[in-house]
Structure formats: C-alpha cells, structure tokens
Design an enzyme around this catalytic site. Structure first.
Site, PDB file in Angstrom:
ATOM      1  CG  HIS A   1       0.176   1.836  -9.527  1.00  0.00           C
ATOM      2  ND1 HIS A   1       0.066   1.611  -8.091  1.00  0.00           N
ATOM      3  CD2 HIS A   1      -0.893   2.695  -9.952  1.00  0.00           C
ATOM      4  CE1 HIS A   1      -1.139   2.208  -7.979  1.00  0.00           C
ATOM      5  NE2 HIS A   1      -1.774   2.772  -8.829  1.00  0.00           N
TER       6      HIS A   1
ATOM      7  CG  LEU B  46       9.483 -17.274  -3.277  1.00  0.00           C
ATOM      8  CD1 LEU B  46       9.324 -17.244  -1.653  1.00  0.00           C
ATOM      9  CD2 LEU B  46      10.182 -15.979  -3.782  1.00  0.00           C
TER      10      LEU B  46
ATOM     11  CG  ASP C 188      -2.022   0.893   0.920  1.00  0.00           C
ATOM     12  OD1 ASP C 188      -2.294   1.638   0.044  1.00  0.00           O
ATOM     13  OD2 ASP C 188      -2.972   1.059   2.164  1.00  0.00           O
TER      14      ASP C 188
HETATM   15  C1  FPP Z   1      -1.692   0.256  -3.412  1.00  0.00           C
HETATM   16  O1  FPP Z   1      -1.399   1.674  -3.689  1.00  0.00           O
HETATM   17  C2  FPP Z   1      -1.104  -0.613  -4.458  1.00  0.00           C
HETATM   18  C3  FPP Z   1      -1.980  -1.249  -5.510  1.00  0.00           C
HETATM   19  C4  FPP Z   1      -3.605  -1.012  -5.388  1.00  0.00           C
HETATM   20  C5  FPP Z   1      -1.606  -1.900  -6.587  1.00  0.00           C
HETATM   21  C6  FPP Z   1      -0.210  -2.674  -6.327  1.00  0.00           C
HETATM   22  C7  FPP Z   1       0.519  -2.855  -7.415  1.00  0.00           C
HETATM   23  C8  FPP Z   1       1.919  -2.700  -7.646  1.00  0.00           C
HETATM   24  C9  FPP Z   1       2.745  -2.705  -6.461  1.00  0.00           C
HETATM   25  C10 FPP Z   1       2.502  -2.829  -8.867  1.00  0.00           C
HETATM   26  C11 FPP Z   1       2.229  -4.224  -9.917  1.00  0.00           C
HETATM   27  C12 FPP Z   1       2.127  -5.674  -8.770  1.00  0.00           C
HETATM   28  C13 FPP Z   1       2.907  -6.543  -9.610  1.00  0.00           C
HETATM   29  C14 FPP Z   1       2.716  -7.693  -8.782  1.00  0.00           C
HETATM   30  C15 FPP Z   1       3.556  -6.407 -10.672  1.00  0.00           C
HETATM   31  P1  FPP Z   1      -2.486   2.711  -3.718  1.00  0.00           P
HETATM   32  O2  FPP Z   1      -2.484   3.173  -5.013  1.00  0.00           O
HETATM   33  O3  FPP Z   1      -3.704   2.058  -3.142  1.00  0.00           O
HETATM   34  O4  FPP Z   1      -1.756   3.898  -2.703  1.00  0.00           O
HETATM   35  P2  FPP Z   1      -2.492   4.843  -1.901  1.00  0.00           P
HETATM   36  O5  FPP Z   1      -3.236   4.285  -0.864  1.00  0.00           O
HETATM   37  O6  FPP Z   1      -1.114   5.992  -1.710  1.00  0.00           O
HETATM   38  O7  FPP Z   1      -3.141   5.925  -3.066  1.00  0.00           O
END
Ligand code: FPP
Length: 243
Positions: free
Chosen positions: A39, A133, A22
C-alpha cells in the site's frame, strides 16, 4: 503508417482518466513483504500518476482508493490504509496546491474518523480554486449505493413537490451522483490483471474505454501512464454511431 495529416493532428488525450488501483497486496506478497508495504508503494504510484497526468495535460483523474467493500478487510489493514491516507493528505497537500491540483473526495465519507474528515475538508477547501487537474479520490465509494442514494433523493424531491417524475432526465439524475460536475471518464484503467469494474463508476462509464493492465499498481509509473494514453489514442470511439 500514419498519414501526414494524422501526424500533424494527433488524437486528443483523454480529458478524464479513472483508475482502479489494484495489486498492492500481490506486489508485497511477491517480495515477501507485509501488505502495508504494498500500500505504501501504491501511494508512491499515486504521486507518479498525478504528476504524469499534469504533464500530459489530463484535466480529471479519479482514483478508487477505498471501496465500500474494503471495510471487510482485517482491522489492521484498514488501519494501515487510513494511516496512509492521513499521511498522503498531510504530505502532498502543499505540492498539490502548488501544482494547481483541485482535490475532491467522492463517496460516503460519514464512517471516517473526525480527523480524517477534517483533513479531507481542509484539503478540498485549500485547493478549491485550482483548475489544472481535478483529482477525485473515491473513498467508501460504491456505484450501487451511489445510484440508490440518487434515486432516494429524487423520490424525496418528488414527494416534496420540488419536481415531477417526468422532470427526471439523465442529466437531472447524474446531478445527484457523487461525481456531479465531472465529465464521464474517457479512459478507465484497472491494474493487476483483473477484468472487472467492481462497482466503480457504473453509471459514468457507459462509453468509457476500458484498459486492463497486468501491471500491479505499485509498479505503475510515468511510462505505464504514457502507454495507456497512447493505447487510448489508438481507439476509435463511436458512442453507438457508425464510423
Ligand atoms: C488494491 O490492492 C488497493 C487498495 C485496496 C487500496 C488502494 C490504496 C492505495 C493505492 C494507497 C493509498 C491511496 C491514496 C490515495 C493515498 P489490493 O490490496 O486489493 O491488492 P491485491 O488484490 O493484490 O491483494
């Protein structure tokens, strides 16, 4: 002070680490960058986490990459996340295979585009024999839906005369979950300061140690992983018994 015997027998590392990644959006906002940049940097942190888990001898890593609630985000952000997922699988598959990583995807994959679903099944097939893993990537995953699906399937089995209601034990139930075959997580990390499980692994985390970090996911690195493992090793796990 650690006693000599404790020093010579360090606490075991977690077998299974689960992570709610997050804070990508906030990471980007702090730098006046588009959310997509957060992201992208988040995908780099995924690479670091996978590498770090291999180095520490962790057997299972489960990442919450896209929740069933994430569909509520604007279409362009969903497109960015799907693009990143495609890119990650295409670019990383070779390294994952060489590093002995078995990749699996958990969640309801039916709403994803055909090309993503075929990338997913190829990645799973090409890494199926690996065992260093097990990397599980949760996509369109939500625990309530997972539990309701398991209940529906067991009710159907009972209606079809395959099992009796009295046959439904915790193990039989767990075998109907997406996580079938994975041990329950020992450690669940959520980054970005939020202190919630957000519908992630609710059944599976009954006795999981929870660790909430202020670090935003794109800043998560080998050092953060090492310190999370260290914190886990300092905890006393009693599973409801007395110490
Ligand atoms: C949360 O941050 C993150 C996500 C909703 C997406 C997670 C995706 C990735 C880490 C990248 C791609 C993943 C893979 C497996 C290649 P948020 O957007 O909710 O952040 P915020 O709460 O600060 O707005």
């Amino acid at each position: 002070m650690l006693s000599a015997s404790l020093k010579s027998h360090p606490a075991p590392v977690p077998t299974h680490i689960a992570i709610i990644m997050d804070g990508n959006g906030r990471w980007a906002k702090k730098r006046l960058l588009p959310r997509a940049a957060g992201h992208r940097k988040g995908a780099d942190a995924v690479r670091k986490a996978v590498k770090g888990c291999i180095e520490h001898g962790i057997s299972y890593l489960t990442l919450f990459a896209f929740s069933s609630e994430n569909w509520k985000r604007p279409a362009d952000e969903i497109d960015d996340l799907m693009g990143l997922l495609r890119l990650y699988i295409r670019q990383e598959l070779d390294q994952l295979r060489k590093n002995g990583v078995k990749v699996r995807f958990i969640g309801d994959l039916s709403p994803f585009s055909d090309d993503i679903r075929s990338l997913i099944s190829d990645a799973e097939a090409e890494t199926a024999a690996n065992n260093r893993l097990v990397l599980s990537i949760a996509l369109n995953y939500g625990s309530h839906a997972e539990i309701a699906r398991a209940a529906r399937s067991l009710a159907q089995d009972a209606a079809d005369g395959i099992l009796r209601p009295s046959d439904i034990t915790e193990e039989v139930f767990a075998a109907k979950l997406h996580t079938y075959g994975l041990p329950d997580p020992d450690l669940l990390i959520r980054t970005s300061g939020e202190k919630r499980l957000s519908n992630f692994l609710l059944w599976q985390s009954a006795y999981t140690e929870l660790l909430f970090l202020d670090t935003l996911w794109p800043d998560f690195n080998r050092k953060a992983l090492a310190s999370a493992i260290h914190e886990f090793q300092s905890r006393e796990r009693r599973f409801g018994a007395r110490s």
